[in-house]
Design an enzyme around this catalytic site. Structure first.
Site, PDB file in Angstrom:
ATOM      1  N   TYR A 165      14.629  -2.138  -1.324  1.00  0.00           N
ATOM      2  CA  TYR A 165      13.816  -2.332  -2.622  1.00  0.00           C
ATOM      3  C   TYR A 165      12.362  -1.593  -2.753  1.00  0.00           C
ATOM      4  CZ  TYR A 165      10.690  -5.161  -5.496  1.00  0.00           C
ATOM      5  OH  TYR A 165      10.193  -5.422  -6.873  1.00  0.00           O
TER       6      TYR A 165
ATOM      7  N   ASN B 141      -1.662   1.871   5.613  1.00  0.00           N
ATOM      8  CA  ASN B 141      -0.430   0.880   5.188  1.00  0.00           C
ATOM      9  C   ASN B 141       0.185   0.293   6.045  1.00  0.00           C
ATOM     10  OD1 ASN B 141       2.874   1.998   3.997  1.00  0.00           O
ATOM     11  ND2 ASN B 141       1.860   0.095   3.469  1.00  0.00           N
ATOM     12  N   GLY B 142       0.298  -1.127   5.907  1.00  0.00           N
ATOM     13  CA  GLY B 142       0.734  -1.925   6.972  1.00  0.00           C
ATOM     14  C   GLY B 142      -0.084  -3.382   7.150  1.00  0.00           C
TER      15      GLY B 142
ATOM     16  N   GLY C  22       1.722  -0.268  -4.975  1.00  0.00           N
ATOM     17  CA  GLY C  22       0.303  -1.057  -5.043  1.00  0.00           C
ATOM     18  C   GLY C  22      -0.216  -0.604  -6.419  1.00  0.00           C
TER      19      GLY C  22
ATOM     20  N   CYS D  61       0.857  -1.198   0.121  1.00  0.00           N
ATOM     21  CA  CYS D  61       0.048   0.109  -0.011  1.00  0.00           C
ATOM     22  C   CYS D  61       0.689   1.139   0.039  1.00  0.00           C
ATOM     23  CB  CYS D  61      -1.025   0.102   1.257  1.00  0.00           C
ATOM     24  SG  CYS D  61      -2.091  -1.236   1.519  1.00  0.00           S
TER      25      CYS D  61
END
Ligand code: SF4
Length: 490
Positions: free
Chosen positions: A261, A120-121, A45, A19
């Site tokens: 990344y 997000n998570g 995402g 996300c």
């Protein structure tokens, strides 16, 4: 993350951020700015996007499956999302987790007023909490862990919305960066360990929140600071800002893989340029794992900065021995195995004129299942490479992530099944080496693990999970096994 698929069966051979979130309050074109910010976070995402706006009296929402540019393809759509406050979300969803009902931001009318949340998570006790809530009569609309937050706020007994929000957060474990909206304010917060990122910026009188600084750059906002781990920032419509620290100060554990990344290289994270950290990881690799070779070749695009660092440190020339087609969707978007494998070949092609007859150092950011590495090593050999030495800009990925990154089940991770020698044989390389965990910490600019107090979450390399993993522990207990370490209480 999808509650019905707690162990994600990733389609591709890369770890995937799930996300990206963005929010702005105090801007006339808030929803259009949010779409622009989300576009800059598209790498986090690609399967769905949503924006919710508030115009002073009502909330408006538009959600869809696809990229930001597909779902918000026409500027007139922003007229349907009026107001000076908006927040949005891009997500990657898993099989079974797709569908509009899971597309965020989620929104609900609660007793203390309307509330929307973009997350997000991943909440590592969401299944446990959902079971308790359903037992008490809660009816869930989605299979997203984020909806648990809405139900916890709704059922809290505290008088104010902010107190209810804090009460809800006290019950959840895991990783969360949130951007929430109420009729009076925008609320941004990070979990007590700050596992997932969240930054704040300003553009004129408007306040902006985003997963990464690149989104601030793209909308023209100035970076102000990161939201601190455990901090809740409230911004009112008139721009007044209040910071709350209800969880005290725990030692932060931001995700180290963001540097390797996930984040865009033009973002700044923890005060360090992501590009520069990746270049430095490559330099560390060259020091730790030197090899006699003629050419350093990155696996594009994510291996490029580390390959530059490796080449600079080793003195071996850098060259684009693999060319990536930019007109192919990312590998993991393909729905079936057959389509995915064809996609790897269409996406990368060897630059035979450069590679033929040379001893190649191939640089990639990570090895997950190993299938992509195998194909790319073979591609180099087919193009006439004399030797292929693989160097990886992260330590072996031996554990799954439970904090919002899509990883295969542990038994599918190559490094969980094999040592480096066996992996070398599996990918048919002449040699293989990974940067050490200490080398990674040096590149990030943080003290390593020697003092027993790691400054980052590095659980996918070490198995040292920084929070409880209640859902996992319960699942394993049900199955009569306890194979993974369960971290300390955050
Ligand atoms: Fe990041 Fe790995 Fe920790 Fe997940 S387990 S938050 S990917 S370091």
């Amino acid at each position: 993350m999808n509650l019905t698929h707690p162990f994600l069966d990733a389609d591709g051979d890369k770890l995937r951020e799930e996300c990206g979130i963005f929010g702005v309050i105090g801007a006339r074109d808030a929803s259009a700015m949010t779409a622009l910010g989300l576009h800059a976070l598209q790498h986090r995402g690609q399967e769905a996007v949503g924006i919710v706006s508030y115009d002073g009296s009502d909330f408006f929402a538009r959600r869809g499956l696809g990229h930001v540019a597909q779902v918000f393809s026409d500027a007139s759509m922003f007229a349907e999302l009026p107001g000076e406050m908006a927040s949005g979300h891009v997500r990657y969803s898993t099989t079974g987790g797709q569908g509009l009902r899971n597309v965020q931001p989620l929104h609900a009318d609660l007793a203390r007023g309307a509330f929307s949340v973009a997350h997000n998570g991943n909440i590592s006790n969401a299944v446990h909490l959902k079971r308790e809530l359903v037992d008490k009569g809660a009816i869930f609309q989605s299979t997203s862990d984020t909806e648990v937050i809405l139900h916890l706020i709704a059922t809290s007994r505290y008088p104010t919305l902010l107190d209810r929000f804090v009460d809800a957060l006290r019950m959840i474990e895991g990783a969360y960066s949130l951007i929430c909206m109420t009729p009076k304010r925008m609320i941004a917060c990070r979990d007590p360990l700050g596992i997932r990122p969240l930054v704040m910026g300003k553009i004129g009188e408007a306040t902006v929140f985003a997963s990464e600084t690149v989104a601030l750059d793209v909308v023209g906002a100035e970076f102000v600071r990161e939201i601190e781990p455990g901090e809740i920032v409230e911004v009112r419509q008139d721009g007044r800002l209040t910071s709350h620290r209800p969880f005290g100060n725990l030692p932060a554990r931001p995700c180290i893989f963001e540097h390797v990344y996930f984040s865009r290289p033009d973002s700044v994270m923890g005060g360090r340029s992501v590009y520069e950290v990746r270049r430095q990881i490559g330099a560390e690799l060259a020091i730790e794992a030197p090899v006699e070779a003629d050419l350093v070749v990155p696996v594009p695009d994510s291996g490029v900065p580390a390959a530059i660092g490796y080449a600079q440190q080793s003195g071996i020339p850098f060259g684009l021995g693999i060319i990536r087609s930019h007109y192919v969707g990312r590998t993991f978007i393909q729905p079936s195995d057959g389509a995915r494998h064809a996609d790897v070949k269409r996406k990368h092609n060897a630059n035979r004129a450069l590679v033929e007859g040379k001893r190649i150092v191939l640089i990639d950011d990570s090895i997950v299942r190993g299938t992509t590495s195998l194909k790319i090593v073979q591609m180099m050999r087919d193009a006439g490479a004399a030797e292929v030495h693989m160097r990886v800009a992260s330590p072996p990925t031996s554990h799954s992530c439970f904090y919002g990154v899509d990883t295969p089940e542990r038994h599918k991770l190559l490094a969980a099944r094999m040592d480096v020698q066996e992996m070398t044989k599996f990918i048919v390389a002449d040699s293989l080496a990974f940067v050490s965990i200490d080398g990674l910490y040096r590149a990030v600019g943080a003290p390593g693990r020697e003092d027993g107090c790691p400054r980052h979450c590095d659980a996918c390399f070490t198995g040292d999970y920084p929070t409880r993993l209640t859902d996992l522990a319960e699942r394993e207990a049900d199955a009569g096994q306890l194979s993974l370490p369960v971290g300390k209480v955050a």
